[in-house]
Design a protein around this motif. Structure first.
Motif, mmCIF file in Angstrom:
data_model
loop_
_atom_site.group_PDB
_atom_site.id
_atom_site.type_symbol
_atom_site.label_atom_id
_atom_site.label_comp_id
_atom_site.label_asym_id
_atom_site.label_seq_id
_atom_site.Cartn_x
_atom_site.Cartn_y
_atom_site.Cartn_z
ATOM 1 N N LYS A 160 -5.782 2.738 3.674
ATOM 2 C CA LYS A 160 -6.224 3.824 2.802
ATOM 3 C C LYS A 160 -6.586 5.074 3.590
ATOM 4 N N VAL A 206 0.853 -1.189 0.000
ATOM 5 C CA VAL A 206 0.000 0.000 0.000
ATOM 6 C C VAL A 206 0.884 1.232 0.000
ATOM 7 N N GLU A 253 5.756 3.308 0.718
ATOM 8 C CA GLU A 253 5.252 2.041 0.205
ATOM 9 C C GLU A 253 5.600 0.954 1.206
ATOM 10 N N PRO A 264 1.032 -4.172 4.078
ATOM 11 C CA PRO A 264 0.001 -3.997 5.107
ATOM 12 C C PRO A 264 0.248 -4.821 6.367
#
Length: 252
Positions: free
Chosen positions: A151, A107, A135, A138
């Motif tokens: 997010k 993510v 980057e 998760p």
């Protein structure tokens, strides 16, 4: 890279992953748990001992790592670590430019390097211009204790000592921007908000005894310098909440 040198690097990375995952205090406690000789492991890491094929496979087998793990290579010389049951996965962490789109399962969390909580004025639109992206896998976020959807995360920085020792100056702050409803605050959590054209960060306590009152407090024990603030429910609704602090990477 030389195979032996690669094994030494991967061993260090693998042990670090075990320390985080199982809460071992240091390499010695890790070795005690797996009945390993701490001196021997230190020698393997620091280049003072033989680290051949047989030694690598025996070590992987004894700890329970996937066979061949210590020989894995990656472009960033950063080790993806897995076990057969999938219980560990550590992938490279890399900063990307603002216009880079991720092409992996990782993510991307927007980073605002010039935004600092408890700092000056003119920050109404501070979440518009992304400096770069972090980057990250998760799973790393999960083992760091972050529960929200990645997010929802944004990274800003702290500015001073009002929340010390929870937050040290210039520490990265992972903020959940989905949690900002003033009527649904998590009591006792730390929130980032804008008020009177300043970006601030305080621990918020809501009391419902009698009329609703709200206490905004700093974690710094010096209450002469960082006194508690008390506001009414109406004043609370005048605050523009940015989000709740999920994690602060405290710098030593």
């Amino acid at each position: 890279m030389d195979k032996v040198a690669l094994r030494r690097i991967n061993l260090r990375t693998a042990i670090d992953a075990e320390l985080r995952r199982k809460g071992f205090k240091n390499d010695v406690t890790f070795c005690e748990h797996y009945d390993l000789n701490p001196s021997h492991i230190s020698q393997l890491i620091n280049g003072h001992g033989s680290f051949g094929e047989r030694a690598a496979r025996n070590l992987e087998n004894k700890v329970g790592w996937e066979i061949g793990l210590l020989d894995l290579e990656s472009e960033n010389e950063s080790l993806p670590i897995t076990k057969g049951d999938g219980s560990i996965f550590i992938s490279p962490i890399e900063f990307k430019s603002a216009d880079t789109k991720g092409r992996t399962s990782n993510v991307q969390i927007p980073v605002y390097k010039d935004v600092k909580a408890s700092c000056g004025s003119g920050i109404e639109n501070f979440l518009e211009d992304v400096s770069e992206y972090l980057e990250i896998d998760p799973y790393i976020l999960k083992i760091m204790g972050i529960q929200t959807n990645p997010k929802n995360l944004r990274i800003i920085y702290s500015a001073e000592y009002s929340m010390y020792p929870t937050v040290a100056p210039d520490s990265p702050l992972f903020v959940d921007v989905s949690d900002k409803d003033p009527n649904a605050l998590k009591n006792g959590s730390v929130y980032v908000f804008t008020h009177n054209h300043e970006l601030r960060m305080k621990r918020v306590f809501v009391s419902y005894a009698g009329s609703k009152t709200v206490k905004l407090t700093s974690d710094n024990p010096d209450k002469n310098r960082y006194p508690d603030e008390f506001i009414t429910n109406d004043q609370l609704n005048e605050i523009n909440f940015v989000g709740r602090l999920e994690l602060a990477l405290v710098k030593p």
